[in-house]
Design a protein around this motif. Structure first.
Motif, PDB file in Angstrom:
ATOM      1  N   ASP A  64       0.798  -1.218   0.000  1.00 19.87           N
ATOM      2  CA  ASP A  64       0.000   0.000   0.000  1.00 19.87           C
ATOM      3  C   ASP A  64       0.834   1.273   0.000  1.00 19.87           C
ATOM      4  N   GLY A  65       2.148   1.171  -0.239  1.00 16.42           N
ATOM      5  CA  GLY A  65       2.974   2.369  -0.191  1.00 16.42           C
ATOM      6  C   GLY A  65       4.051   2.379  -1.247  1.00 16.42           C
ATOM      7  N   THR A  66       4.563   3.559  -1.536  1.00 13.27           N
ATOM      8  CA  THR A  66       5.645   3.729  -2.483  1.00 13.27           C
ATOM      9  C   THR A  66       6.890   4.130  -1.712  1.00 13.27           C
ATOM     10  N   VAL A  67       7.934   3.308  -1.791  1.00 15.87           N
ATOM     11  CA  VAL A  67       9.173   3.644  -1.098  1.00 15.87           C
ATOM     12  C   VAL A  67       9.830   4.799  -1.825  1.00 15.87           C
ATOM     13  N   VAL A  68      10.060   5.877  -1.099  1.00 18.15           N
ATOM     14  CA  VAL A  68      10.660   7.078  -1.663  1.00 18.15           C
ATOM     15  C   VAL A  68      12.163   7.062  -1.425  1.00 18.15           C
ATOM     16  N   ALA A  69      12.578   6.590  -0.243  1.00 21.99           N
ATOM     17  CA  ALA A  69      13.993   6.553   0.091  1.00 21.99           C
ATOM     18  C   ALA A  69      14.268   5.383   1.017  1.00 21.99           C
ATOM     19  N   GLU A  70      15.403   4.749   0.796  1.00 18.64           N
ATOM     20  CA  GLU A  70      15.864   3.700   1.676  1.00 18.64           C
ATOM     21  C   GLU A  70      16.986   4.298   2.512  1.00 18.64           C
ATOM     22  N   ILE A  71      16.708   4.574   3.773  1.00 14.70           N
ATOM     23  CA  ILE A  71      17.652   5.251   4.652  1.00 14.70           C
ATOM     24  C   ILE A  71      18.798   4.324   5.031  1.00 14.70           C
ATOM     25  N   SER A  72      18.480   3.078   5.300  1.00 12.54           N
ATOM     26  CA  SER A  72      19.478   2.058   5.596  1.00 12.54           C
ATOM     27  C   SER A  72      18.894   0.717   5.179  1.00 12.54           C
ATOM     28  N   LYS A  73      19.584  -0.351   5.542  1.00 18.18           N
ATOM     29  CA  LYS A  73      19.162  -1.681   5.123  1.00 18.18           C
ATOM     30  C   LYS A  73      17.701  -1.964   5.475  1.00 18.18           C
ATOM     31  N   ASN A  74      17.277  -1.552   6.662  1.00 17.80           N
ATOM     32  CA  ASN A  74      15.917  -1.881   7.079  1.00 17.80           C
ATOM     33  C   ASN A  74      15.076  -0.663   7.468  1.00 17.80           C
ATOM     34  N   LYS A  75      15.503   0.538   7.113  1.00 17.27           N
ATOM     35  CA  LYS A  75      14.737   1.751   7.402  1.00 17.27           C
ATOM     36  C   LYS A  75      14.390   2.445   6.096  1.00 17.27           C
ATOM     37  N   VAL A  78      11.593   5.352   3.951  1.00 21.98           N
ATOM     38  CA  VAL A  78      10.590   6.411   3.927  1.00 21.98           C
ATOM     39  C   VAL A  78       9.644   6.070   2.786  1.00 21.98           C
ATOM     40  N   SER A  79       8.373   6.056   3.086  1.00 26.99           N
ATOM     41  CA  SER A  79       7.393   5.752   2.037  1.00 26.99           C
ATOM     42  C   SER A  79       6.220   6.706   2.150  1.00 26.99           C
ATOM     43  N   VAL A  80       5.492   6.817   1.060  1.00 25.61           N
ATOM     44  CA  VAL A  80       4.267   7.606   1.027  1.00 25.61           C
ATOM     45  C   VAL A  80       3.144   6.614   0.774  1.00 25.61           C
ATOM     46  N   ARG A  81       2.126   6.680   1.619  1.00 22.80           N
ATOM     47  CA  ARG A  81       1.046   5.715   1.475  1.00 22.80           C
ATOM     48  C   ARG A  81      -0.295   6.380   1.749  1.00 22.80           C
ATOM     49  N   ARG A 122      -6.545   9.112   3.417  1.00 29.98           N
ATOM     50  CA  ARG A 122      -5.586  10.164   3.753  1.00 29.98           C
ATOM     51  C   ARG A 122      -4.197   9.725   3.321  1.00 29.98           C
ATOM     52  N   VAL A 123      -3.352  10.697   3.005  1.00 29.39           N
ATOM     53  CA  VAL A 123      -1.985  10.419   2.577  1.00 29.39           C
ATOM     54  C   VAL A 123      -1.049  10.638   3.753  1.00 29.39           C
ATOM     55  N   TYR A 124      -0.103   9.710   3.944  1.00 34.10           N
ATOM     56  CA  TYR A 124       0.856   9.770   5.039  1.00 34.10           C
ATOM     57  C   TYR A 124       2.278   9.618   4.523  1.00 34.10           C
ATOM     58  N   VAL A 125       3.213  10.279   5.199  1.00 36.88           N
ATOM     59  CA  VAL A 125       4.641  10.045   4.985  1.00 36.88           C
ATOM     60  C   VAL A 125       5.048   9.138   6.139  1.00 36.88           C
ATOM     61  N   ASP A 126       5.549   7.963   5.793  1.00 37.19           N
ATOM     62  CA  ASP A 126       5.813   6.921   6.772  1.00 37.19           C
ATOM     63  C   ASP A 126       7.312   6.665   6.866  1.00 37.19           C
ATOM     64  N   LEU A 127       7.906   6.867   8.040  1.00 36.44           N
ATOM     65  CA  LEU A 127       9.320   6.560   8.294  1.00 36.44           C
ATOM     66  C   LEU A 127       9.291   5.330   9.192  1.00 36.44           C
ATOM     67  N   ARG A 128       9.826   4.202   8.711  1.00 38.08           N
ATOM     68  CA  ARG A 128       9.610   2.956   9.419  1.00 38.08           C
ATOM     69  C   ARG A 128      10.746   1.964   9.238  1.00 38.08           C
ATOM     70  N   GLU A 129      10.893   1.084  10.230  1.00 38.20           N
ATOM     71  CA  GLU A 129      11.800  -0.052  10.128  1.00 38.20           C
ATOM     72  C   GLU A 129      11.030  -1.225   9.535  1.00 38.20           C
ATOM     73  N   PHE A 130      11.747  -2.036   8.763  1.00 38.78           N
ATOM     74  CA  PHE A 130      11.162  -3.218   8.139  1.00 38.78           C
ATOM     75  C   PHE A 130      11.970  -4.448   8.503  1.00 38.78           C
ATOM     76  N   TYR A 131      11.375  -5.620   8.337  1.00 40.10           N
ATOM     77  CA  TYR A 131      12.079  -6.890   8.517  1.00 40.10           C
ATOM     78  C   TYR A 131      11.637  -7.836   7.415  1.00 40.10           C
ATOM     79  N   VAL A 132      12.386  -8.900   7.224  1.00 38.74           N
ATOM     80  CA  VAL A 132      12.079  -9.870   6.177  1.00 38.74           C
ATOM     81  C   VAL A 132      11.620 -11.163   6.828  1.00 38.74           C
ATOM     82  N   LYS A 133      10.471 -11.662   6.366  1.00 38.72           N
ATOM     83  CA  LYS A 133       9.953 -12.935   6.856  1.00 38.72           C
ATOM     84  C   LYS A 133       9.421 -13.709   5.665  1.00 38.72           C
ATOM     85  N   ASP A 134       9.913 -14.920   5.486  1.00 37.09           N
ATOM     86  CA  ASP A 134       9.493 -15.782   4.373  1.00 37.09           C
ATOM     87  C   ASP A 134       9.628 -15.081   3.026  1.00 37.09           C
TER      88      ASP A 134
END
Length: 102
Positions: A34-45, A47-50, A55-67
């Motif tokens: 549901d979001g478009t990654v605008v910038a990859e700050i680091s390996k798992n951080k 910034v996306s717009v979703r 409503r539109v949000y700017v999302d700064l978030r950590e991610f993880y990989v599962k399966d």
């Protein structure tokens, strides 16, 4: 009533959160559905717009990989557009404060 140290939502599966959310070495970096990654700050951080509930949000978030899927964690912040505009308009002041403190 919740006991001390117990999580409110979802069990824990008996393993610490860090182990449940550990990212793989070369995990995929595709955006959430549901979001478009605008910038990859680091390996798992990232910034996306979703859009959520119209409503539109700017999302700064950590991610993880599962399966093989990249999934968001609770660690992050979603800024509404008015909050994003305030942050954006104050970037120079933030940069000055960073220079003063380094």
């Amino acid at each position: 009533m919740w006991g001390k140290g117990k999580k409110r939502f979802g069990g824990g599966g008996g393993e610490p959160a860090a182990k449940r959310q550990a990212a793989g070495d070369n995990g995929p970096s595709e955006p959430a559905e549901d979001g478009t990654v605008v910038a990859e700050i680091s390996k798992n951080k990232k910034v996306s717009v979703r859009s959520w509930k119209g409503r539109v949000y700017v999302d700064l978030r950590e991610f993880y990989v599962k399966d093989g899927k990249t999934l968001p964690t609770r660690k992050g912040i979603s800024l509404q557009l008015d909050q994003w505009k305030i942050l954006r308009d104050n970037i120079k002041a933030i940069d000055v404060a960073i220079k003063e403190n380094t």
